[in-house]
Every structure is written in C-alpha cells, then in structure tokens.
Design a protein around this motif. Sequence first.
Motif, short mmCIF file in Angstrom:
data_model
loop_
_atom_site.label_atom_id
_atom_site.label_comp_id
_atom_site.label_asym_id
_atom_site.label_seq_id
_atom_site.Cartn_x
_atom_site.Cartn_y
_atom_site.Cartn_z
N ASP A 1 -23.70 19.19 -121.34
CA ASP A 1 -22.48 19.07 -120.54
C ASP A 1 -22.31 17.61 -120.09
O ASP A 1 -23.27 16.86 -119.92
N GLY A 2 -21.04 17.22 -119.92
CA GLY A 2 -20.75 15.87 -119.46
C GLY A 2 -19.42 15.39 -119.98
O GLY A 2 -18.67 16.14 -120.64
N GLN A 3 -19.10 14.13 -119.66
CA GLN A 3 -17.86 13.50 -120.12
C GLN A 3 -18.20 12.45 -121.18
O GLN A 3 -19.12 11.65 -121.00
N TYR A 4 -17.43 12.46 -122.26
CA TYR A 4 -17.67 11.56 -123.38
C TYR A 4 -16.32 10.97 -123.80
O TYR A 4 -15.38 11.71 -124.05
N SER A 5 -16.24 9.67 -123.86
CA SER A 5 -14.97 8.99 -124.11
C SER A 5 -15.00 8.16 -125.37
O SER A 5 -16.06 7.70 -125.81
N THR B 1 -10.93 11.50 -123.39
CA THR B 1 -12.15 11.83 -122.66
C THR B 1 -12.41 13.31 -122.85
O THR B 1 -11.56 14.15 -122.48
N THR C 1 -14.54 16.51 -121.94
CA THR C 1 -15.43 17.06 -120.92
C THR C 1 -15.97 18.40 -121.42
O THR C 1 -15.20 19.33 -121.68
N ASP D 1 -18.25 21.68 -120.60
CA ASP D 1 -18.69 22.40 -119.41
C ASP D 1 -19.01 23.84 -119.76
O ASP D 1 -18.13 24.70 -119.83
N THR E 1 -12.49 20.27 -122.29
CA THR E 1 -11.21 19.71 -121.86
C THR E 1 -11.05 18.34 -122.51
O THR E 1 -11.97 17.53 -122.49
N ASP F 1 -8.74 15.02 -122.42
CA ASP F 1 -7.78 14.29 -121.58
C ASP F 1 -7.36 13.02 -122.32
O ASP F 1 -8.20 12.23 -122.74
#
Length: 558
Positions: free
Chosen positions: A231-235, A255, A257, A259, A264, A266
């Motif tokens: 899990d986490g945010q990756y851009s 980005t 996300t 979870d 998600t 973005d």
Amino acid sequence: MNNIDPVTLEVVGNYLVSTVREMGATLMRTAYSVILREQMDCTTALFDPQGQLIAQADHVPSHQGTLAYAARYVAADFELDPGDVVVLNHPYRGGTHHPDIMIFRPVFHDGRCVAIAAALGHHIDVGGRSPGSVATDARDVFEEGLIIPPLKLYKRGVLVQEVLDIIAANIRVPRETLGDIRAEIAATTVGERRYIELCERYGADRLSEIVHGLLDHSEAMVRRDLAAYPDGQYSATGYMDSDGISEEPVTIAVTVTLDRGAVTIDFAGSSPQLKGPFNASISSVEAACFCAVRYMVNPAILQNAGCYRPIKLLLPPRSVVNPESPAPLSGRFHTLERIAGTIVQAFNGARGAEAVGNGHNHLTSFSTSGRMPEGDHARSGETFVLFEYHGGGWGGTSRSDGLDATFGLMANSFDNPIEAIELRYPLMIERYEFIPDSGGGGAHRGGMGIRKDIRYLQGSGYFTNRSDGQKFPPQGVLGGGPGRPSAHALVRANGTVETLPSKITNVTISAGDLMVLETAGGGGYGDPRARDRQLVQDDLLDGKISAHAARSLYGLED
C-alpha cells in the motif's frame, strides 16, 4: 455467488468469452476496410440490460471502458424494442472519437430485454477536414468529422434509411464505411443468437444470477491481486510531443494510491484542456486506466465490469483528461497510450525488481488519400483513403527483452499485410524492417522499432502524420538505457528530404513521393553489461544491434 457452483461460473463465463470472440470474427470477416478486416481495430461485447459489461473480446484494449460508457447511455435513454439497432459515435455521449462508430442491439427473450450486444469499429473516414478524419490541428469537434448522436438505425427490424443517407453524404468513402457498419450489425446478431441460447438453457433469471456472480468473482480476483502490492502512493509523469497546434509538451501526471486491494488514480498536475485534438473524453480515460490496472493483475481474470469496481479516478475538470465539449479529441489514442504507460511507470514504484521499461507509448500513424487510377476496374477514379498505424518497442522486463515492433498497451491490433495495401491502393511498400539499436540497452533490452517506406504512385493527394514520440524517448529502468525516439519524413520524387514533426495535417503528396515512418524502441531493463554474452552475439548476428553498440554498450569483445 453462494448458490452458484464454480463449474457453472467457468462454463458460462467461457461461453460468453467464446461468444464475443465469434462476434469479432464475424465483424472482421465481413468488413470492407483493411483497418477492420486486416488490422482488427474493432471490438465486440455483451452487456446486461443496465449497460454493465459482462464479456468483451480480446481485441483493442482502448475500447474496454468506452463501449460500457455508451451502453449505459443506450440503456437509459431509449425505449428499446425487439429488432432495434442503435448507432452512435458522439464523443461526449459515450463515444471515443469520431471514427469509432458503435452499434448496439438489445437482446430479448420471452418478451423482455435480457442483454445488449455491441460492436465498435474504427472507420476509415467519417468526414471532417482531413481525409481519414485524423486532423492534428482541429480546434473543435465539428472540424473532426460527422457526429452521430445515439439514433435508432433499425426500428423493430426495419432500416431507417435516412440515417444511413446522412452518414453517406458526409464521408469520403461511403462504400467502405457503410459496409463496415453492416459488418458490425452482423456481429451483434451473433451475440443475440448465442445469448438467447444461454437463456434457453439456464432460464433468463438464473442466467442473470450467474452473470452477476461472474462480475463479483472478477472483482474479488482483481482486489486480491492488487492487495499483493505494498500500500502507498506512487507517482509518475509522462509527456507527449505537442497538442498539434502549440509546440508545448503535453503533461500526463498520475498518482496511484494502493489501499488494501483498491486503487485510486489521481491526474492532478496534468495539462489543462488542450486547444488541439489530443484531449481524451472520460470514457476513453476510463479505458486507459482500466487497461493499465489490468496489466498489473492476472490476465486470466474474466473481463467484465467487476474488474473495474476497485478502480477510482480523480479527473481535474477542464483538463486534458476531462475536457468540456466542444473541445477536439480525435487524436485521443496517443493520450490514452501515454496515460496507460504513465500508470504502469507509477506502478514500478510498487513492483521493485519487477519494474518494466517504458514502451513506445503511442502509435506512429498516418493517413494518405487521392484518386484510384482510371481504367476498367470497379474502383476507377474513386477517392481512396488509407489510415494505418504501426507498433514499436515495448520495455524490457525482469524476465525477457521487450516485444519488438508491437502495438502499444492500448492496441492489440494486427500488422497490416503489405499485400493487402498494395492490392487495394496505388501505393508500394519499399522497405519494412527493424531499426538496429532502437531498443534501449539492458540486461534485457528494449523492444525494437521499425522503419516503413511507402511510395505514393498515382496522381496527388494529402498526407497527415498523427504520431508522437519524437521528443521524449522511452526510458529504461534499474540501469536500462532509453529507446530510440520516433522519426518521420517525406522524400520527394526529386530527392528532397522533408523532416516532419510528429503532427502535421494535409501535406500535399504526389506520385513518386516516399513516406518514411520510423517507430520508437522500448527502454531497457537492468545494466547492459549484465546481459548474457550469447544474447548479445545473437542480436549482433541478427542485425538487431550494431557492432559499435555490442562493444561500447554491452562490452562484447572483438
């Protein structure tokens, strides 16, 4: 799903897959144009009565979200009767871009609608200011071609001839376009017949339960696979050369996300709505995102609306990924490729050693037009239009080299045979080959791009280049090198060479001129010096790399 055994799920699920594949085969075998008959730029699908996707053929990934978007319009806006057929291409009412004409047929059993059969084909011309309907400098949707809102083409089995007459009056090659529309209609009749067979076997109500069980099962499988990533945010950020009007690069920022099995995406930071035709409608953006996420999970998961439930999109208003009508968008496929490639690049942050190099992430595509030679053949003096596109290199992976000369993430199309082009058009293919050193170096190198030279033989006409990938080479990962960018040129009959940008519309072309198209290679994976020596020697012997690259890049000794 509690009262549906797994065997029944598998049997019905694969029957539905077989059905949409049979629909696709029918479309291709009855189509008139080479873009459908040879290159498979088409899709067939089945939906429930509310427009939820229940099965889609494994043709063009860029269509997997778009048909569903339009199906929901058709289900909500029409009082459908047996024998009805709905046609549309409206890019702001469920369509993608003007050349993609969709056909929907409701499926009735025992007096009620139980499903919707659908087909989509990219048509060789639907009007507009550029032959092939591919203007790279259109300022609004009205310059791009004929817009067909959802209309009944058949009412209770009776053709509404006026609809076909309007279409035919606004396009350059009505014989091919109308023939391809009939091929799509034929495909939906196959879907109707096969789905009714399933209703007669299981009963419509029980079949509906099974179908929705399949959707739930696909959702659970996708969530399970996504949950395996940390899990986490990756851009990541990707770029296109331009929007066809300005020379400013187009930015696609994402980005991702993750979870607990949900994702998600973005797009904050992406370019504002473009003046040129490389915006992407929401239905198309959904397709690119769905496709990219599907690349991250088990490909054996049955394709249906359940796959998309874990995916949420955040699309800034009045941006390249959420434009307002009448913003132009006929070139949106290049944007979709860049979206999908950038999402995959973002997922690299979660994949670690399983990261992949960037592929070419666009199409090298063009159209050319003119008049057929005069003579005693059936097409004497007719207008001709050819729209064609070509693959490039995919990125290297932890397991293998990138695919050579293959269409991008969003286009599972076939190569257009040389013979098919030369038999149908006054054109000659003089060169069709891999470009040495085009794949980025790596322990697993990037896939190779290709060069295709096409000689214009008769009279004069127009050439439009709708491509990308000249300014931003595909990048490697974990020490891998970049792929070679694309390049395009016209060599005039007198030998003068005109270097072309990736986007230019309606250049006059005459007999003897040569169109030169070079596609991009893919980025490499890992340190080139770690590549197996035998693979380096094999590439050298096969002409895929030069002797200079073998020595300087891979360290192969003489």
